[in-house]
Design a protein around this motif. Structure first.
Motif, PDB file in Angstrom:
ATOM      1  N   GLN A  63      -6.952  12.159 -48.420  1.00  0.00           N
ATOM      2  CA  GLN A  63      -7.021  11.115 -47.446  1.00  0.00           C
ATOM      3  C   GLN A  63      -8.079   9.989 -48.078  1.00  0.00           C
ATOM      4  OE1 GLN A  63      -9.052  12.293 -44.108  1.00  0.00           O
ATOM      5  NE2 GLN A  63      -8.668  10.338 -43.003  1.00  0.00           N
TER       6      GLN A  63
ATOM      7  N   GLN B 181      -5.562   8.315 -50.240  1.00  0.00           N
ATOM      8  CA  GLN B 181      -4.370   7.725 -49.605  1.00  0.00           C
ATOM      9  C   GLN B 181      -4.744   6.377 -48.515  1.00  0.00           C
ATOM     10  OE1 GLN B 181      -0.685   9.059 -48.823  1.00  0.00           O
ATOM     11  NE2 GLN B 181      -0.419   6.888 -48.595  1.00  0.00           N
ATOM     12  N   LEU B 182      -5.699   6.458 -47.776  1.00  0.00           N
ATOM     13  CA  LEU B 182      -6.251   5.165 -47.298  1.00  0.00           C
ATOM     14  C   LEU B 182      -6.477   3.888 -47.808  1.00  0.00           C
ATOM     15  CD1 LEU B 182      -8.974   7.206 -44.458  1.00  0.00           C
ATOM     16  CD2 LEU B 182      -6.720   5.760 -44.078  1.00  0.00           C
TER      17      LEU B 182
ATOM     18  N   PHE C 221      -2.618   2.572 -49.327  1.00  0.00           N
ATOM     19  CA  PHE C 221      -2.101   1.836 -47.884  1.00  0.00           C
ATOM     20  C   PHE C 221      -2.491   0.059 -47.239  1.00  0.00           C
ATOM     21  CE2 PHE C 221      -0.293   6.036 -45.446  1.00  0.00           C
ATOM     22  CZ  PHE C 221       0.686   6.311 -46.629  1.00  0.00           C
TER      23      PHE C 221
ATOM     24  N   THR D 266      10.219   7.473 -51.281  1.00  0.00           N
ATOM     25  CA  THR D 266       9.098   7.114 -52.243  1.00  0.00           C
ATOM     26  C   THR D 266       8.797   8.109 -53.329  1.00  0.00           C
ATOM     27  OG1 THR D 266       9.060   7.713 -49.696  1.00  0.00           O
ATOM     28  CG2 THR D 266       7.453   8.968 -50.809  1.00  0.00           C
TER      29      THR D 266
ATOM     30  N   TYR E  25       5.618   9.173 -55.534  1.00  0.00           N
ATOM     31  CA  TYR E  25       4.424  10.077 -55.032  1.00  0.00           C
ATOM     32  C   TYR E  25       3.137  10.242 -56.168  1.00  0.00           C
ATOM     33  CZ  TYR E  25       7.163  12.195 -52.056  1.00  0.00           C
ATOM     34  OH  TYR E  25       8.189  12.912 -50.606  1.00  0.00           O
TER      35      TYR E  25
ATOM     36  N   THR F  55       1.337   8.967 -51.253  1.00  0.00           N
ATOM     37  CA  THR F  55       2.817   8.437 -50.978  1.00  0.00           C
ATOM     38  C   THR F  55       3.142   7.496 -50.714  1.00  0.00           C
ATOM     39  OG1 THR F  55       2.819   8.558 -49.178  1.00  0.00           O
ATOM     40  CG2 THR F  55       3.478  10.762 -50.767  1.00  0.00           C
TER      41      THR F  55
ATOM     42  N   THR G 197       5.667   3.305 -50.940  1.00  0.00           N
ATOM     43  CA  THR G 197       6.977   3.625 -51.086  1.00  0.00           C
ATOM     44  C   THR G 197       7.855   2.148 -51.483  1.00  0.00           C
ATOM     45  OG1 THR G 197       7.454   2.097 -49.386  1.00  0.00           O
ATOM     46  CG2 THR G 197       7.205   3.761 -48.618  1.00  0.00           C
TER      47      THR G 197
ATOM     48  N   VAL H 122      -7.226  -0.882 -42.146  1.00  0.00           N
ATOM     49  CA  VAL H 122      -6.247   0.938 -42.129  1.00  0.00           C
ATOM     50  C   VAL H 122      -7.678   2.025 -42.622  1.00  0.00           C
ATOM     51  CG1 VAL H 122      -4.794   2.233 -44.293  1.00  0.00           C
ATOM     52  CG2 VAL H 122      -4.562   0.013 -43.300  1.00  0.00           C
TER      53      VAL H 122
ATOM     54  N   SER I 104      -0.351   3.950 -41.325  1.00  0.00           N
ATOM     55  CA  SER I 104      -0.976   3.759 -42.475  1.00  0.00           C
ATOM     56  C   SER I 104      -1.848   5.057 -42.321  1.00  0.00           C
ATOM     57  CB  SER I 104      -1.010   2.948 -42.761  1.00  0.00           C
ATOM     58  OG  SER I 104      -0.503   2.196 -43.140  1.00  0.00           O
TER      59      SER I 104
ATOM     60  N   ILE J 186      -1.056   8.003 -41.044  1.00  0.00           N
ATOM     61  CA  ILE J 186      -0.608   9.156 -41.216  1.00  0.00           C
ATOM     62  C   ILE J 186      -1.174   9.685 -42.753  1.00  0.00           C
ATOM     63  CG2 ILE J 186       1.374   9.127 -43.157  1.00  0.00           C
ATOM     64  CD1 ILE J 186       2.308   6.954 -41.520  1.00  0.00           C
ATOM     65  N   ALA J 187      -2.165   9.097 -42.541  1.00  0.00           N
ATOM     66  CA  ALA J 187      -3.249   9.613 -43.986  1.00  0.00           C
ATOM     67  C   ALA J 187      -4.299  10.788 -43.356  1.00  0.00           C
ATOM     68  CB  ALA J 187      -4.324   8.063 -44.229  1.00  0.00           C
TER      69      ALA J 187
ATOM     70  N   LYS K 254      -2.377  13.364 -42.591  1.00  0.00           N
ATOM     71  CA  LYS K 254      -1.814  14.701 -44.266  1.00  0.00           C
ATOM     72  C   LYS K 254      -3.037  15.122 -44.540  1.00  0.00           C
ATOM     73  CE  LYS K 254       1.094  12.522 -47.963  1.00  0.00           C
ATOM     74  NZ  LYS K 254       0.904  11.018 -48.710  1.00  0.00           N
ATOM     75  N   SER K 255      -4.238  14.601 -44.684  1.00  0.00           N
ATOM     76  CA  SER K 255      -4.783  15.644 -44.417  1.00  0.00           C
ATOM     77  C   SER K 255      -5.627  16.732 -43.352  1.00  0.00           C
ATOM     78  CB  SER K 255      -6.687  14.396 -44.004  1.00  0.00           C
ATOM     79  OG  SER K 255      -7.682  15.765 -44.154  1.00  0.00           O
TER      80      SER K 255
ATOM     81  N   LYS L 162       9.578   6.423 -39.453  1.00  0.00           N
ATOM     82  CA  LYS L 162      10.304   5.951 -40.677  1.00  0.00           C
ATOM     83  C   LYS L 162       8.953   6.414 -41.482  1.00  0.00           C
ATOM     84  CE  LYS L 162      11.893   1.972 -42.141  1.00  0.00           C
ATOM     85  NZ  LYS L 162      12.610   2.063 -43.174  1.00  0.00           N
ATOM     86  N   GLN L 163       7.520   5.150 -40.864  1.00  0.00           N
ATOM     87  CA  GLN L 163       7.087   5.547 -41.793  1.00  0.00           C
ATOM     88  C   GLN L 163       6.181   7.996 -42.447  1.00  0.00           C
ATOM     89  OE1 GLN L 163       3.002   3.024 -40.537  1.00  0.00           O
ATOM     90  NE2 GLN L 163       5.282   1.681 -39.285  1.00  0.00           N
TER      91      GLN L 163
ATOM     92  N   GLU M 115       8.716   7.800 -44.563  1.00  0.00           N
ATOM     93  CA  GLU M 115       8.508   7.776 -46.113  1.00  0.00           C
ATOM     94  C   GLU M 115       7.509   8.280 -46.693  1.00  0.00           C
ATOM     95  OE1 GLU M 115      10.616   3.163 -45.111  1.00  0.00           O
ATOM     96  OE2 GLU M 115       8.593   3.453 -45.188  1.00  0.00           O
ATOM     97  N   ALA M 116       5.997   8.462 -46.311  1.00  0.00           N
ATOM     98  CA  ALA M 116       4.796   8.720 -46.650  1.00  0.00           C
ATOM     99  C   ALA M 116       5.449  10.626 -47.456  1.00  0.00           C
ATOM    100  CB  ALA M 116       4.197   9.005 -45.766  1.00  0.00           C
ATOM    101  N   GLY M 117       6.411  10.941 -47.206  1.00  0.00           N
ATOM    102  CA  GLY M 117       6.493  11.799 -47.532  1.00  0.00           C
ATOM    103  C   GLY M 117       6.630  13.442 -46.779  1.00  0.00           C
TER     104      GLY M 117
END
Lengths: 290, 430
Positions: A3, A6-7, A10, A130, A132, A137, A139, A253, B240, B243-244, B247-248, B268-269, B272-274
């Motif tokens: 997490q 990812q943060l 983003f 996307t 990875y 992830t 884009t 974010v 964003s 979504i993070a 996923k967690s 969409k997001q 796009e984040a899988g």
């Protein structure tokens, strides 16, 4: 850990976009002292320009990008020439110019709605995918947006600090009376910074449009965050403004690490409040003005 | 569900076309006198009976519409206006009253322009009834509505705050609340291995679906648990952070009440984040959502709602779609459909009032006319032979309408995959 990574990913993407917007607003505000809220109209026009060129005329996406940047620059210069310059010539106060700008922001969005209708306009065609990186992830378009934003800020920074025209801009920004006294064409510099600043916003608008859609009020929130970024980072330099924009986007974010998304904005404004109270010159002091 | 009332006999497509054609011919010839005659036949006759003086012909009725006509919600207001206008055209052509629409722009849900504007409509435009959209922009009007006695149809963004309010009638399924239980039941049945459900709500509307309904229903129907609960602000375009966190949380499915353009950005997001897990949402009314979401919207996304399908062969809907398309060159959407229905209900209530020997106007007279029969034809549900039915609860003023679960395709095209009932886990065939 995933997490967190990812943060961060983003956050960098979002931060770069807001840094670009903050830098664009800063260039105009710091040089001309115009609180240019109509920047939001410029932003939206750029989005629609991409739609007209790449969808209605069926030309390539890159021509759409070019149209976004050029149309934004043209609109920014036009607003300065038609509205702000006559007001400045008559000695209008900063507040008067701000109110005029606010009027253009509202009227411009309404005009775009009249012309293009209330429905959003999509500009498809970018070969997005996307990417990875382990469990993280992003884009392809996000990476491109962040790269272009960072590169543009860097180029504008070089322009301001390494060229004669850039020095003239700095001179006008730091002391317009003295700049005029030594022969610098202040009004031409004004047009120039409106053109460059607006083009920067146009680039950001293009990426938003191809990522999502164009709509009449699409510029309001990004420009507002750009403004906040300027005051967060400091109005003394483009580095400060860009840093402020980046921190703003990143914090929005990154706050997701410990706050729900709807509370993230509270953290941002809390940071802004602390900065304004305890460090009113912004995060970055820059006596050199660059 | 099909109708059982006066419109129960249904109407063939041929008859619909003939009716529409007759209307067009009448309009083109300028036969205004037709509307004043007794026992006028018209395109709405199969569902509302013959027109004529007893149906309100010759009566001019000012109907206010409190809508988002500018700002980010302008497309809603445009669709709603078009739906209502289509109804007024058909009502007039069917020998009903001349309903004149008086518009107020609440600028995307702002309370001050809603209250000030509707006051203007009441005092200056002399409106006798009101159609309204959005949550706060309608809720703020409740005291004014009760004070003036303004029969009001809440047909967009309606929430439970309107239940039981004097002179306020909710003409749409309650946002998020009515279809949530059925949607969750479908999700559990369609994806039996999905146990961890992520809940994503939006501030303002439908919060009870996230805070109360889903935590209660999901363990019952799936044996699973709630993996995470998140709320986002209205107008969010960047998800964003959420979504993070999503996923967690390692969720197997998503149930969300996000609506408006935000929903398009979210879908969409997320994709796009899988994140490819199924998404059950409860609103796809905003016509721009499919544009924003792009191809992501056709990736494992579902909708539990009083979903409007222009291609629904129900003859009442067919008449609506044909008339709408002839005028606006585009098919109607959910918002247009709701305001079309509500405006036709208004005309029916005016007719009922006249037939009861009363004078239609402000006050409770129109609301009283509901007592004569709480069911009306609907463009939702039904079949090729008969219109659907919407039935009002005369105590709390809510409505029960045909609900379904739909799989969302490219461009937002809906394919019905199950029939559901209000507040029920019972699943029926598509």
């Amino acid at each position: 850990m995933n997490q967190l990574l990812q943060l961060i990913a983003f956050g960098i993407v979002q931060g770069a976009t807001y840094a670009l917007l903050a830098a664009s607003f800063w260039l105009i505000y710091a040089t001309t002292r115009t609180f240019h809220l109509a920047h939001s109209v410029t932003y939206a026009v750029a989005g629609y320009a991409a739609f007209v060129i790449s969808v209605q005329l069926g030309l390539s996406l890159w021509l759409g990008a070019f149209a976004s940047v050029i149309s934004a620059a043209a609109v920014g210069c036009a607003i300065d020439a038609i509205l702000y310059r006559p007001m400045r010539a008559r000695g209008a106060s900063v507040l008067s110019i701000f109110l005029a700008s606010l009027g253009v922001a509202a009227a411009g969005a309404a005009a775009l709605q009249l012309i293009f209708g209330p429905l959003v306009k999509q500009v498809p065609g970018f070969p997005n995918a996307t990417l990875y990186l382990g469990s993280v992830t992003v884009t392809r378009l996000q990476v491109l947006t962040a790269f272009c934003a960072a590169a543009t800020i860097f180029l504008v920074f070089l322009f301001i600090t390494r060229t004669r025209t850039g020095n003239a801009i700095t001179a006008v920004r730091t002391n317009p009376t003295m700049a005029m006294a030594v022969g610098i064409p202040v009004e031409r510099i004004s047009v120039l910074v409106f053109g460059i600043g607006s083009a920067m916003a146009g680039l950001a608008a293009f990426f938003e449009t191809i990522s999502f859609v164009a709509y009449p009020t699409m510029g309001l929130q990004p420009v507002m965050f750009g403004v906040i970024g300027v005051f967060l980072g400091g109005i003394g330099s483009i580095r400060g403004a860009a840093l402020g924009g980046f921190v703003l986007g990143f914090l929005l974010v990154f706050s997701g690490l410990f706050l729900s998304q709807n509370l993230g904005v509270i953290l941002v404004f809390a940071v802004l409040l602390v900065v304004v109270v305890f460090r009113p010159e912004g995060l970055l002091r820059s006596p050199s003005g660059a | 569900m099909t109708t059982k009332g006066k419109w129960q006999d249904g109407l063939s497509r041929r008859a619909v076309m003939l009716g529409t054609g007759a209307m067009a011919v009448s309009a083109s010839l300028g036969v205004s006198g037709v509307a004043r005659a007794q026992d006028v036949s018209g395109p709405l006759e199969p569902w509302f009976g013959k027109g004529g003086k007893s149906a309100g012909a010759g009566l001019t009725w000012n109907h206010g519409l409190n809508l988002a006509l500018t700002g980010t919600g302008a497309s809603f207001g445009q669709a709603m206006t078009r739906g209502a206008t289509t109804a007024t055209d058909l009502i007039r052509a069917s020998g009903g009253p001349t309903i004149v629409l008086k518009l107020n722009d609440h600028q995307g849900g702002l309370v001050p322009p809603a209250v000030t504007g509707v006051r203007r409509l009441i005092s200056q435009e002399r409106i006798q009834s009101l159609g309204s959209s959005y949550g706060p922009a309608t809720e703020a009007l409740f005291p004014l509505i009760a004070n003036v006695g303004l029969t009001t149809f809440w047909s967009g963004g309606a929430g439970p705050t309107g239940l039981g309010k004097t002179d306020v009638w909710i003409t749409m399924a309650l946002f998020a609340l009515d279809p949530a239980t059925g949607g969750l039941a479908y999700l559990a049945k369609r994806f039996p291995s999905a146990k961890r459900l992520a809940l994503i709500g939006q501030q303002e509307n439908g919060t009870a679906a996230i805070n109360e309904i889903a935590p209660r229903v999901w363990p019952q129907v799936s044996g699973g648990q709630i993996a995470s609960t998140e709320f986002v602000n209205i107008g969010t375009t960047d998800f964003s952070s959420l979504i993070a966190r999503l996923k967690s949380a390692k969720a197997d499915a998503i149930f969300t009440t996000i609506y408006g353009n935000d929903q398009g950005y979210f879908i969409k997001q997320v994709r796009e984040a899988g994140v490819d897990i199924p998404i059950m949402s409860i609103d796809l009314g905003t016509p721009t959502v499919p544009d924003i979401a792009g191809s992501a919207i056709a990736n494992n996304c579902f909708l539990a709602v009083d979903g409007y399908q222009p291609q629904n062969p129900n003859p009442y809907n067919a008449l609506f779609v044909e008339t709408f398309k002839a005028k606006y060159k585009t098919p109607p959407d959910y918002f247009a459909a709701n305001f079309f229905e509500a405006t036709n209900i208004l005309a029916a209530l005016i007719g009922r009032t006249i037939k009861a020997g009363k004078t239609p106007g402000r006050g409770s007279v129109l609301s009283d006319a509901f007592q004569a029969g709480p069911s009306f034809p609907s463009v939702y549900g039904g079949s090729a032979a008969a219109a659907g039915v919407m039935t009002f609860n005369l105590k709390d003023h809510s409505v029960t309408k045909p609900l379904g679960v739909f799989q969302i395709g490219l461009g937002g095209v809906l394919t019905k995959v199950a029939t559901i009932e209000k507040n029920s886990t019972t699943l029926g065939p598509a």
